[in-house]
Design an enzyme around this catalytic site. Structure first.
Site, mmCIF file in Angstrom:
data_model
loop_
_atom_site.group_PDB
_atom_site.id
_atom_site.type_symbol
_atom_site.label_atom_id
_atom_site.label_comp_id
_atom_site.label_asym_id
_atom_site.label_seq_id
_atom_site.Cartn_x
_atom_site.Cartn_y
_atom_site.Cartn_z
ATOM 1 C CB THR A 86 54.152 75.834 84.558
ATOM 2 O OG1 THR A 86 53.271 76.493 83.660
ATOM 3 C CG2 THR A 86 53.615 75.092 85.721
ATOM 4 N N GLY A 109 55.959 70.610 84.754
ATOM 5 C CA GLY A 109 54.575 70.867 85.173
ATOM 6 C C GLY A 109 53.862 71.577 84.113
ATOM 7 C CB CYS A 110 50.546 71.092 82.647
ATOM 8 S SG CYS A 110 50.724 69.220 81.945
ATOM 9 C CB ILE A 111 50.355 75.946 80.985
ATOM 10 C CG1 ILE A 111 51.636 76.031 80.504
ATOM 11 C CG2 ILE A 111 49.523 77.263 81.367
ATOM 12 C CD1 ILE A 111 51.611 76.819 79.221
#
Lengths: 419, 105
Positions: free
Chosen positions: A198, B103-105
């Site tokens: 991400t 997006g989050c991690i």
């Protein structure tokens, strides 16, 4: 007056919170923890199980046995939370009244949200490794697999431990290599993200690592259907990826009682939680921790561990009528197993993405975002820590809840962004 | 960051064309961004999604994911791909004048 504290969930977050609160309040609090079974799984072990690196029984213990003996453990299914009546209703008709509620119910796996996935899992060419039973079934399938296409596919974010599917790819590369069949097995990582990960810096490093190991990546793939019979993944925009063995990470959602408790959760069933205080936005005497929350950080044991300190402090402040502390910063770190007895380490929070350097400090620490044997050893050595320090709620020396920049090196961001 | 002209007004956008400030958005800006990205006309169904995106962002501070859109916008995922080809969550966010979904991690 005794404080009645009810905790839903006896996983990582529920257990460490219960034990910390017990230590603080002693007999002044009556703590009850409810869960649907008595099997506490050491979830990082689920990554190793499919490769025969740990037997299933080595990563499961009794939930009750991880709780202080004066904490009451109840086995039961939660039907719903009555926020106005301050009580938890169980499916067997009983109820638990509370002064304060902690929701630590984790996530549920929802294969049924993807067309064809339950059928493919039934048929036996699609697996997962996110539960003990599935990981065990996958181990048996991998043991007899020596040629063909293996596809690893997280269906949709968010998922628990977002690096685990990548680690699975790396370990699969090593596993087939050790068995001498690597050249007969194609490994493809199929992801909804636009890269390996991400965040840009880690995404570039991990993308390079996939490439160097000959693992193909299919990005921006939004899985719409799994065709088990035909052995293919089909995306919503009609791209296709063929497979002989699919390792699917099913869609995640919150526990089903959250949907039945109006106001508590978001559309996906995650608890609407203040990202710094961990208080529910639905009621002042409700808090949440770990994977059950909608916090914009990793759903991972590490994040849960670091949340524990803020949570217990704020519960104490709540009972004392004091203002809450907004001290949780999104901090988490995790080892990324890369196969061949090596691992990477990443450390990050809400604001700071994973970067190279050393952790916890520049002079004494493990290498960040770089493969090393030391990281692999540390990852393996973590399990006893989990049972004997993290769950009992003891502080681990040198691993602070708040993130520190000591030891981190700044690097130019591949996308030219500054966050 | 650069400045472009939408609906006769200067608007700041990031390297990928997402508005920096959702307050600089209006329906005309949305229409123009849509046209630049291959959507000739925004139908009522498009607007359902775009309006939901904006409301959700202004309320929560983050752009909804594709699954949230499918569950809560009133438009099923299959149709989202027909309305906003390739990446509906990203493209609808762009048209709605809110930052790129992260997006989050």
């Amino acid at each position: 007056v005794k404080r009645k504290i009810t905790i839903i969930g006896a996983g990582t977050g529920g257990t460490l919170t219960a034990n910390r609160l017990r230590r603080h309040y002693g007999d002044e609090a009556e703590i009850t923890v409810v869960d649907s079974d008595d099997r506490h799984v050491y979830q990082p072990g689920l990554l190793f199980l499919p490769f025969g690196l740990t037997p299933p029984e080595d990563i499961v213990r009794s939930r009750a046995a991880q709780l202080h003996k004066e904490i009451e453990f109840r086995i039961g299914e939660v039907d719903r939370v009555d926020l106005t009546g301050d009580r938890v209703l169980l499916k067997d008709g009983s109820e638990l009244a509370y002064d304060l509620l902690v929701v630590a119910s984790g996530v549920s796996l929802l294969p049924e949200e993807t067309e064809g996935l339950p059928e493919a899992m039934e048929k036996g060419n699609a697996f997962s490794f996110y539960s003990l039973d599935e990981a065990t079934a996958l181990r048996d399938a991998l043991a007899g697999f020596d040629s063909g296409r293996v596809v690893i596919n997280p269906v949709e974010m968010p998922i628990k431990c977002p690096v685990a599917p990548l680690e699975f790819c790396f370990l699969a590369d090593w596993f087939f290599h050790e068995r001498g069949v690597r050249d007969q097995v194609e490994i493809t990582f199929v992801t909804p993200l636009d890269g390996a990960f991400t965040k840009p810096i880690a995404s570039r490093e991990l993308g390079d690592l996939l490439e160097s190991k000959g693992i193909a990546i299919e990005s921006e793939f939004a899985t719409g259907q799994v065709d088990g019979e035909g052995g293919r993944l089909v995306s919503w925009d009609e791209r296709e990826v063929p497979f002989d063995l699919l390792v699917s990470i099913p869609v995640h959602g919150g526990s089903s009682f959250i949907e039945r408790s109006p106001g508590l959760g978001d559309e996906l069933g995650f608890i609407k939680t203040d990202s710094h205080t961990l208080q529910s936005t639905a009621a002042k005497n409700v808090f949440a921790i770990g994977d059950a929350t909608n916090l914009p950080t990793s759903k991972a044991g590490s994040a849960t561990h670091f949340e524990g300190e803020t949570l217990t402090t704020n519960i104490e402040r709540f009972f004392d009528g004091k203002e809450l502390e907004g001290s949780y910063d999104g901090h988490a770190n995790c080892f990324i197993e890369t196969g061949f007895h090596k691992a990477l380490l990443i450390d990050f929070n809400y604001e700071v993405e994973p970067m190279p350097g050393r952790y916890p400090t520049a002079h004494a620490g493990l290498p960040l975002l770089k493969e090393s044997r030391l990281n692999h050893m540390a990852k393996l050595a973590f399990q006893p820590f989990y049972w004997h320090a993290l769950l009992p709620g003891r502080d681990v020396p040198g691993i602070g809840a708040r993130m520190t920049m000591a030891g981190k090196q700044s690097v130019p961001n591949p996308q030219g962004e500054t966050e | 960051m650069s400045t472009v002209t939408y609906a006769g007004e200067p608007v700041e956008v990031d390297a990928e064309g997402f508005l920096e400030d959702p307050a600089q958005w209006n329906e005309q800006v949305g229409e123009q961004i849509a046209a630049e990205n291959g959507i000739d006309e925004l139908t009522d169904r498009h607007w359902m999604v775009v309006n939901y995106m904006r409301e959700s962002y202004l309320e929560n501070g983050t752009a909804p994911s594709i699954r949230t859109l499918g569950k809560a916008s009133g438009v099923p995922i299959k149709e989202l791909y027909a309305l906003f080809p390739k990446g509906p969550a990203k493209l609808a966010a762009k048209v709605a004048g809110i930052p790129k979904p992260r997006g989050c991690i």
